[in-house]
Motif scaffolding. Structure first.
Motif, PDB file in Angstrom:
ATOM      1  N   THR A 167      -3.530  21.738 -12.126  1.00 50.86           N
ATOM      2  CA  THR A 167      -4.597  21.492 -11.160  1.00 50.86           C
ATOM      3  C   THR A 167      -4.655  20.000 -10.856  1.00 50.86           C
ATOM      4  O   THR A 167      -4.248  19.172 -11.673  1.00 50.86           O
ATOM      5  CB  THR A 167      -5.962  21.944 -11.700  1.00 50.86           C
ATOM      6  N   VAL A 168      -5.160  19.683  -9.670  1.00 50.74           N
ATOM      7  CA  VAL A 168      -5.295  18.290  -9.263  1.00 50.74           C
ATOM      8  C   VAL A 168      -6.437  18.193  -8.268  1.00 50.74           C
ATOM      9  O   VAL A 168      -6.682  19.113  -7.492  1.00 50.74           O
ATOM     10  CB  VAL A 168      -3.975  17.763  -8.639  1.00 50.74           C
ATOM     11  N   ASP A 169      -7.148  17.091  -8.320  1.00 46.17           N
ATOM     12  CA  ASP A 169      -8.193  16.824  -7.334  1.00 46.17           C
ATOM     13  C   ASP A 169      -7.542  16.067  -6.182  1.00 46.17           C
ATOM     14  O   ASP A 169      -7.295  14.864  -6.280  1.00 46.17           O
ATOM     15  CB  ASP A 169      -9.315  15.991  -7.961  1.00 46.17           C
ATOM     16  N   VAL A 170      -7.247  16.776  -5.092  1.00 44.04           N
ATOM     17  CA  VAL A 170      -6.473  16.162  -4.015  1.00 44.04           C
ATOM     18  C   VAL A 170      -7.276  15.123  -3.247  1.00 44.04           C
ATOM     19  O   VAL A 170      -6.690  14.258  -2.569  1.00 44.04           O
ATOM     20  CB  VAL A 170      -5.915  17.221  -3.035  1.00 44.04           C
ATOM     21  N   ALA A 171      -8.589  15.170  -3.333  1.00 38.86           N
ATOM     22  CA  ALA A 171      -9.393  14.138  -2.668  1.00 38.86           C
ATOM     23  C   ALA A 171      -9.369  12.841  -3.465  1.00 38.86           C
ATOM     24  O   ALA A 171      -9.152  11.763  -2.901  1.00 38.86           O
ATOM     25  CB  ALA A 171     -10.834  14.619  -2.479  1.00 38.86           C
ATOM     26  N   GLN A 172      -9.556  12.940  -4.785  1.00 44.22           N
ATOM     27  CA  GLN A 172      -9.622  11.750  -5.630  1.00 44.22           C
ATOM     28  C   GLN A 172      -8.248  11.183  -5.960  1.00 44.22           C
ATOM     29  O   GLN A 172      -8.011   9.990  -5.860  1.00 44.22           O
ATOM     30  CB  GLN A 172     -10.365  12.080  -6.929  1.00 44.22           C
ATOM     31  N   ASP A 173      -7.347  12.082  -6.389  1.00 40.50           N
ATOM     32  CA  ASP A 173      -6.073  11.627  -6.935  1.00 40.50           C
ATOM     33  C   ASP A 173      -4.991  11.399  -5.883  1.00 40.50           C
ATOM     34  O   ASP A 173      -3.961  10.795  -6.189  1.00 40.50           O
ATOM     35  CB  ASP A 173      -5.556  12.645  -7.962  1.00 40.50           C
ATOM     36  N   TYR A 174      -5.242  11.854  -4.655  1.00 38.79           N
ATOM     37  CA  TYR A 174      -4.217  11.730  -3.621  1.00 38.79           C
ATOM     38  C   TYR A 174      -4.787  11.107  -2.346  1.00 38.79           C
ATOM     39  O   TYR A 174      -4.439   9.973  -1.994  1.00 38.79           O
ATOM     40  CB  TYR A 174      -3.622  13.101  -3.324  1.00 38.79           C
ATOM     41  N   ALA A 175      -5.701  11.786  -1.676  1.00 42.67           N
ATOM     42  CA  ALA A 175      -6.202  11.308  -0.387  1.00 42.67           C
ATOM     43  C   ALA A 175      -6.828   9.926  -0.495  1.00 42.67           C
ATOM     44  O   ALA A 175      -6.608   9.057   0.355  1.00 42.67           O
ATOM     45  CB  ALA A 175      -7.212  12.303   0.185  1.00 42.67           C
ATOM     46  N   ARG A 176      -7.601   9.701  -1.534  1.00 48.57           N
ATOM     47  CA  ARG A 176      -8.291   8.413  -1.690  1.00 48.57           C
ATOM     48  C   ARG A 176      -7.329   7.253  -1.900  1.00 48.57           C
ATOM     49  O   ARG A 176      -7.587   6.121  -1.477  1.00 48.57           O
ATOM     50  CB  ARG A 176      -9.266   8.502  -2.869  1.00 48.57           C
ATOM     51  N   GLN A 177      -6.213   7.528  -2.547  1.00 46.42           N
ATOM     52  CA  GLN A 177      -5.290   6.457  -2.919  1.00 46.42           C
ATOM     53  C   GLN A 177      -4.500   5.907  -1.727  1.00 46.42           C
ATOM     54  O   GLN A 177      -4.109   4.742  -1.730  1.00 46.42           O
ATOM     55  CB  GLN A 177      -4.303   6.983  -3.970  1.00 46.42           C
ATOM     56  N   ILE A 178      -4.267   6.721  -0.738  1.00 55.09           N
ATOM     57  CA  ILE A 178      -3.335   6.352   0.335  1.00 55.09           C
ATOM     58  C   ILE A 178      -3.877   5.241   1.233  1.00 55.09           C
ATOM     59  O   ILE A 178      -3.246   4.182   1.354  1.00 55.09           O
ATOM     60  CB  ILE A 178      -2.937   7.611   1.138  1.00 55.09           C
ATOM     61  N   PRO A 179      -5.036   5.397   1.877  1.00 55.69           N
ATOM     62  CA  PRO A 179      -5.517   4.314   2.737  1.00 55.69           C
ATOM     63  C   PRO A 179      -5.857   3.047   1.971  1.00 55.69           C
ATOM     64  O   PRO A 179      -5.743   1.939   2.522  1.00 55.69           O
ATOM     65  CB  PRO A 179      -6.759   4.915   3.411  1.00 55.69           C
ATOM     66  N   THR A 180      -6.249   3.190   0.707  1.00 59.64           N
ATOM     67  CA  THR A 180      -6.543   2.004  -0.101  1.00 59.64           C
ATOM     68  C   THR A 180      -5.318   1.106  -0.188  1.00 59.64           C
ATOM     69  O   THR A 180      -5.404  -0.117  -0.009  1.00 59.64           O
ATOM     70  CB  THR A 180      -6.975   2.432  -1.515  1.00 59.64           C
ATOM     71  N   ARG A 181      -4.162   1.694  -0.431  1.00 58.63           N
ATOM     72  CA  ARG A 181      -2.943   0.912  -0.574  1.00 58.63           C
ATOM     73  C   ARG A 181      -2.421   0.414   0.769  1.00 58.63           C
ATOM     74  O   ARG A 181      -1.895  -0.697   0.870  1.00 58.63           O
ATOM     75  CB  ARG A 181      -1.874   1.759  -1.284  1.00 58.63           C
ATOM     76  N   VAL A 182      -2.562   1.207   1.819  1.00 57.32           N
ATOM     77  CA  VAL A 182      -2.081   0.778   3.143  1.00 57.32           C
ATOM     78  C   VAL A 182      -2.903  -0.398   3.652  1.00 57.32           C
ATOM     79  O   VAL A 182      -2.349  -1.399   4.129  1.00 57.32           O
ATOM     80  CB  VAL A 182      -2.130   1.948   4.144  1.00 57.32           C
ATOM     81  N   ILE A 183      -4.229  -0.310   3.562  1.00 50.76           N
ATOM     82  CA  ILE A 183      -5.055  -1.401   4.071  1.00 50.76           C
ATOM     83  C   ILE A 183      -4.877  -2.649   3.214  1.00 50.76           C
ATOM     84  O   ILE A 183      -4.939  -3.777   3.712  1.00 50.76           O
ATOM     85  CB  ILE A 183      -6.536  -0.971   4.157  1.00 50.76           C
ATOM     86  N   ALA A 184      -4.621  -2.471   1.913  1.00 53.15           N
ATOM     87  CA  ALA A 184      -4.344  -3.627   1.055  1.00 53.15           C
ATOM     88  C   ALA A 184      -3.075  -4.335   1.512  1.00 53.15           C
ATOM     89  O   ALA A 184      -3.010  -5.576   1.531  1.00 53.15           O
ATOM     90  CB  ALA A 184      -4.219  -3.189  -0.403  1.00 53.15           C
ATOM     91  N   ASP A 185      -2.080  -3.564   1.911  1.00 50.36           N
ATOM     92  CA  ASP A 185      -0.832  -4.139   2.407  1.00 50.36           C
ATOM     93  C   ASP A 185      -1.068  -4.932   3.688  1.00 50.36           C
ATOM     94  O   ASP A 185      -0.575  -6.055   3.856  1.00 50.36           O
ATOM     95  CB  ASP A 185       0.190  -3.026   2.650  1.00 50.36           C
ATOM     96  N   ILE A 186      -1.838  -4.375   4.603  1.00 53.65           N
ATOM     97  CA  ILE A 186      -2.103  -5.050   5.873  1.00 53.65           C
ATOM     98  C   ILE A 186      -2.859  -6.361   5.659  1.00 53.65           C
ATOM     99  O   ILE A 186      -2.568  -7.378   6.303  1.00 53.65           O
ATOM    100  CB  ILE A 186      -2.903  -4.122   6.807  1.00 53.65           C
ATOM    101  N   LEU A 187      -3.818  -6.351   4.734  1.00 53.52           N
ATOM    102  CA  LEU A 187      -4.621  -7.545   4.484  1.00 53.52           C
ATOM    103  C   LEU A 187      -3.999  -8.474   3.449  1.00 53.52           C
ATOM    104  O   LEU A 187      -4.520  -9.561   3.200  1.00 53.52           O
ATOM    105  CB  LEU A 187      -6.021  -7.132   4.020  1.00 53.52           C
ATOM    106  N   GLY A 188      -2.902  -8.041   2.828  1.00 57.83           N
ATOM    107  CA  GLY A 188      -2.261  -8.879   1.818  1.00 57.83           C
ATOM    108  C   GLY A 188      -3.032  -8.922   0.514  1.00 57.83           C
ATOM    109  O   GLY A 188      -3.062  -9.955  -0.162  1.00 57.83           O
ATOM    110  N   LEU A 189      -3.655  -7.802   0.146  1.00 59.44           N
ATOM    111  CA  LEU A 189      -4.468  -7.737  -1.065  1.00 59.44           C
ATOM    112  C   LEU A 189      -3.722  -7.006  -2.175  1.00 59.44           C
ATOM    113  O   LEU A 189      -2.735  -6.315  -1.922  1.00 59.44           O
ATOM    114  CB  LEU A 189      -5.790  -7.009  -0.777  1.00 59.44           C
ATOM    115  N   ASP A 190      -4.223  -7.146  -3.385  1.00 61.38           N
ATOM    116  CA  ASP A 190      -3.626  -6.485  -4.548  1.00 61.38           C
ATOM    117  C   ASP A 190      -3.994  -5.003  -4.525  1.00 61.38           C
ATOM    118  O   ASP A 190      -5.171  -4.651  -4.699  1.00 61.38           O
ATOM    119  CB  ASP A 190      -4.147  -7.139  -5.820  1.00 61.38           C
ATOM    120  N   PRO A 191      -3.037  -4.088  -4.318  1.00 66.36           N
ATOM    121  CA  PRO A 191      -3.367  -2.655  -4.260  1.00 66.36           C
ATOM    122  C   PRO A 191      -3.882  -2.106  -5.581  1.00 66.36           C
ATOM    123  O   PRO A 191      -4.513  -1.040  -5.604  1.00 66.36           O
ATOM    124  CB  PRO A 191      -2.034  -2.007  -3.865  1.00 66.36           C
TER     125      PRO A 191
END
Length: 399
Positions: A131-155
């Motif tokens: 089992t996996v929580d697709v909202a917490q363990d997957y969906a939440r992680q993706i935009p966090t890392r993409v926007i960090a890349d755009i802003l040059g932040l530590d993912p």
């Protein structure tokens, strides 16, 4: 809850969990609902009213876009902290154009393969889980890392970013102390990042905006800080909600899931339908003077809620609006808003959703909700599932 037409509450559990029937009812009896709750506001439920109000910048200001009125913040020089989303013409145009190069369709494509690699890494983390929580363990992680890349932040600071997001757009709208702490944390963090870019500029959005000019002048610091805060907070929450809602739908509808597995080329079309059916965002406008919306009179200073999710289920515009049709051909949804403030990150969000669904279905083609009662939605400014526990039924080569 009593009369939704005269006393709606966007934080009421029934509204958060089951809004579609409420909007259907309001379209028939109002269609502009009113409420004295949360500072008072009017709620639009038709596509036509939302569209006309969003485009009417002369009568409706974007000076306050939150669905709950919150105190403005000011810097040490008395300047109001204001991102571009709160700017009205003529300030709005030049500020928005500065950032457009980072959010074009071509720019979004730069992040497609890095996003794909990231999704694959995330999927490997629960390769052996049942089992996996697709909202917490997957969906939440993706935009966090993409926007960090755009802003040059530590993912790796994603947990902090998520806490700030919830404080700004979810919990903080109902608790002023949480909102204050979140705002202070974001501003303090961004001040440090801005100073670091002054010393060590890179190819990220912060570095670019530090050197960009509007009418021969640098972007004021209070506008720069607020705009970066918007990119960090809104860029995470909206896409997290949209990806989570799409996977929630696919966990509940095996025929749609299996069709997208068999026809992955249909996923971009399905993404548009998920955006229409589960639009996450409601925005506000403020009436500059007494005005009429539809047939409803609103007074100067009134808060008008642009209910994009309800507009996208209006039967006057969409055939079978309450059905999710993954190959829907004509789909004039306004999930990203409309008018001068249409979401700057729309191309990026579409790309993230497409890749997230492609990779998830490629790795886990068969799954279902493990506990439907455990699915938890949040509401208010952004509606989306915060917890979606699923049971993995099949992986390629591992039935």
């Amino acid at each position: 809850m009593g009369d939704w037409a005269t006393d709606f509450d966007i934080f009421d559990p029934e509204y958060v969990q089951h809004p579609f029937a409420i909007w259907d009812e309001l379209r028939q009896v109002c269609p502009v609902a009113q409420s004295a709750r949360w500072g008072g506001s009017y709620l639009l439920t038709t596509h036509a009213d939302v569209l006309s109000t969003a485009h009417d910048v002369d009568r409706f200001s974007s000076s306050s876009v939150l669905v709950v009125p919150v105190p403005f913040t000011y810097d040490e020089h008395g300047n109001r902290s204001r991102p571009v989303i709160n700017a009205d013409p003529p300030e709005h145009g030049p500020e928005r154009r500065l950032m457009l190069p980072f959010f074009t369709r071509l720019a979004a494509e730069r992040y497609r393969e890095p996003t794909r690699e990231m999704c694959r890494r995330l999927l490997l983390q629960f390769v052996d889980d049942e089992t996996v929580d697709v909202a917490q363990d997957y969906a939440r992680q993706i935009p966090t890392r993409v926007i960090a890349d755009i802003l040059g932040l530590d993912p790796e600071r994603g947990e902090e970013f998520t806490e700030w997001v919830r404080g700004a757009l979810e919990l903080g709208l109902m608790d002023s102390e949480i909102l204050r702490r979140s705002r202070e944390a974001v501003e303090s963090f961004l001040d440090r990042e801005i100073e670091r870019r002054r010393e060590e500029p890179g190819d990220d959005l912060i570095s670019f905006l530090l050197t960009a000019e509007i009418h021969g002048q640098s972007m004021p610091l209070h506008v720069l800080r607020s705009t970066l805060s918007l990119m960090l907070v809104a860029g995470i929450d909206t896409t997290w909600s949209a990806i989570g809602a799409a996977l929630w739908h696919l966990a509940r509808h095996s025929q749609d899931r299996r069709r997208l597995v068999a026809e992955p080329e249909l996923i971009p079309v399905a993404v548009e339908e998920f955006l229409r059916a589960y639009s996450p965002v409601t925005m506000a406008r403020v009436a500059r003077a007494d005005a009429t919306v539809g047939t409803t009179h609103v007074e100067a200073g009134a808060r008008i809620l642009l209910n994009f999710p309800a507009a996208n289920r209006d039967p006057a515009v969409f055939d079978r609006p309450d059905e999710v049709i993954v190959d829907r051909g004509v789909n004039p949804h306004i999930a990203f808003g409309t008018g001068i403030h249409r979401c700057l990150g729309a191309n990026l969000a579409r790309m993230e959703m497409q890749v997230a669904i492609e990779e998830f279905l490629g790795a886990i083609p068969e799954f279902e909700l493990s506990d439907p009662a455990a699915v938890a939605w949040t509401g208010g400014q952004v509606r989306g599932p915060r917890h979606v526990p699923v049971r993995i039924l099949e992986r390629p080569g591992r039935p």
